[in-house]
Design an enzyme around this catalytic site. Structure first.
Site, PDB file in Angstrom:
ATOM      1  N   MET A   1       3.028 -39.057  31.864  1.00 40.89           N
ATOM      2  CA  MET A   1       1.925 -38.986  30.922  1.00 40.89           C
ATOM      3  C   MET A   1       0.644 -39.442  31.611  1.00 40.89           C
ATOM      4  SD  MET A   1       3.665 -40.460  27.441  1.00 40.89           S
ATOM      5  CE  MET A   1       4.352 -41.897  28.281  1.00 40.89           C
ATOM      6  N   CYS A  93       1.969 -28.494  29.285  1.00 46.29           N
ATOM      7  CA  CYS A  93       0.843 -29.258  28.757  1.00 46.29           C
ATOM      8  C   CYS A  93      -0.042 -28.361  27.894  1.00 46.29           C
ATOM      9  CB  CYS A  93       0.018 -29.848  29.898  1.00 46.29           C
ATOM     10  SG  CYS A  93      -1.437 -30.750  29.315  1.00 46.29           S
ATOM     11  N   LYS A 137       8.948 -28.213  33.709  1.00 49.73           N
ATOM     12  CA  LYS A 137       8.863 -28.791  32.370  1.00 49.73           C
ATOM     13  C   LYS A 137       8.016 -27.857  31.516  1.00 49.73           C
ATOM     14  CE  LYS A 137       7.732 -32.919  29.691  1.00 49.73           C
ATOM     15  NZ  LYS A 137       6.913 -32.315  28.620  1.00 49.73           N
ATOM     16  N   ASN A 201      13.532 -32.942  25.434  1.00 52.29           N
ATOM     17  CA  ASN A 201      12.383 -33.836  25.304  1.00 52.29           C
ATOM     18  C   ASN A 201      11.751 -33.696  23.921  1.00 52.29           C
ATOM     19  OD1 ASN A 201       8.995 -33.652  26.264  1.00 52.29           O
ATOM     20  ND2 ASN A 201      10.115 -35.564  26.182  1.00 52.29           N
ATOM     21  N   GLY A 202      11.408 -34.832  23.323  1.00 57.18           N
ATOM     22  CA  GLY A 202      10.718 -34.804  22.037  1.00 57.18           C
ATOM     23  C   GLY A 202      11.304 -35.759  21.016  1.00 57.18           C
ATOM     24  N   ASP A 203      10.502 -36.702  20.548  1.00 56.32           N
ATOM     25  CA  ASP A 203      10.879 -37.620  19.460  1.00 56.32           C
ATOM     26  C   ASP A 203      12.085 -38.505  19.763  1.00 56.32           C
ATOM     27  OD1 ASP A 203       8.830 -36.495  18.023  1.00 56.32           O
ATOM     28  OD2 ASP A 203      10.117 -35.164  16.846  1.00 56.32           O
ATOM     29  N   GLY A 225       9.060 -39.826  26.809  1.00 56.97           N
ATOM     30  CA  GLY A 225       7.619 -39.861  27.008  1.00 56.97           C
ATOM     31  C   GLY A 225       7.025 -41.051  26.287  1.00 56.97           C
ATOM     32  N   ARG A 226       6.564 -40.819  25.054  1.00 53.63           N
ATOM     33  CA  ARG A 226       5.889 -41.869  24.303  1.00 53.63           C
ATOM     34  C   ARG A 226       6.776 -43.074  24.019  1.00 53.63           C
ATOM     35  NH1 ARG A 226       3.882 -38.553  19.263  1.00 53.63           N
ATOM     36  NH2 ARG A 226       5.907 -37.591  19.639  1.00 53.63           N
TER      37      ARG A 226
END
Length: 313
Positions: A1, A93, A137, A201-203, A225-226
């Site tokens: 990130m 992205c 990605k 990837n995600g949540d 990620g986050r």
């Protein structure tokens, strides 16, 4: 990130999470770097900090983006020479400044060019006399789900791993990631006859959630990620005390200042987004954040934090 997973934060992750006793294979990715920039002498010097890493971070993958095959070749030749364990091409992205260049998620609209970009990355690595894997990605589509068309094209090229952010570019992170798409992507990989690792990837909330998703949906790995933001202990599963969290934030700030802060590479203000992630969920957090956002050095941060910790005793 971008402006999050820089060398300072990755070092903290490796120190407090990666080297603890856990059964998971942890791989780090750098912030994504512009291939075009790496082909410009002046820009290359300014971007050099994004490709700096410590040995304790291995295995580590450099992530690059771009839409010019020739520049991608030159950039990957240089990146490969730095000793990375792999190169990942960002084709997901959704940022307008990236998409407007035809890069990132913009490549979903031009599959033929995306394939040339992958080929160029391999050519660059080979011209460096090396052999390291190339991965991609991306997302499930641009304005709508386009898995059949888009992923099938990518699988025609030599990629070792495919990380899928389970939203379209248009959706950004505004809707829940749809992990049910993993099944369809797995079927396409099997149909291709190639051995390509599939990373979802995600949540992903925490380490246990990552393990559950990997098992339930049958992917080979999960990209976080986050979820790691403000939590260097993420990969260990350890839950720090408030005092530990704040002291590690100070340590992180000192390292950021040493490695990255102006007049070197980044404004000290970049570090302040980490303060928001570290300082939350406890009594007095709001007031402490306000004071930290007014700081301009690691020394100021340390003084405020130590006084706050002392006030709790």
């Amino acid at each position: 990130m971008s402006d999050v997973t820089d060398i300072a934060f990755r070092f903290m992750l490796s120190k407090y999470g990666k080297n603890r006793e856990n059964k998971d294979q942890v791989v780090f990715w750098t912030e994504f770097v512009a291939a075009d920039g790496l082909c410009n002498k002046l820009a290359k010097k300014k971007l050099s900090h994004m490709l700096k890493f410590s040995e304790r971070e291995r295995p580590i993958v450099a992530q690059v983006f771009g839409s010019n095959p020739e520049n991608m070749k030159k950039a990957c030749q240089y990146v490969a020479s730095l000793g990375f364990d792999g190169i990942d091409i960002n084709m997901g992205c959704p940022d307008k400044s990236v998409v407007s260049q035809g890069a990132g998620a913009g490549l979903i609209k031009t599959p033929a060019l995306a394939r040339k970009i992958i080929q160029a990355a391999h050519a660059g690595i080979e011209s460096a006399g090396l052999h390291i894997p190339v991965s991609v990605k991306t997302r499930i589509g641009f304005n709508k789900e386009e898995i059949e068309m888009w992923i099938s094209e990518l699988l025609k090229e030599d990629i070792s791993a495919l990380t899928i952010h389970l939203r379209t570019a248009k959706e950004l992170s505004l809707v829940p990631a749809n992990w049910n798409h993993i099944k369809k992507i797995k079927e396409l990989i099997e149909k291709s006859g190639k051995e390509v690792l599939l990373i979802g990837n995600g949540d992903v909330r925490d380490l246990e959630d990552a393990r559950i998703k990997a098992t339930d949906y049958g992917c080979d790995g999960v990209m976080i990620g986050r979820g790691v933001f403000g939590n260097p202990w993420f990969f260990s599963g350890y839950v720090p005390t408030l005092e530990e969290r704040l002291k590690v934030m100070v340590e992180h700030t000192k390292l950021f200042e040493k490695e990255l802060s102006i007049p070197k590479h980044k404004s000290f203000a970049v570090m302040k987004k980490h303060f928001k992630a570290y300082v939350n969920g406890f009594k007095g957090a709001g007031e402490l954040r306000v004071r930290l956002m007014e700081t301009n050095s690691a020394r100021e941060v340390e003084k405020i934090v130590l006084n706050f910790i002392q006030s709790l005793k």
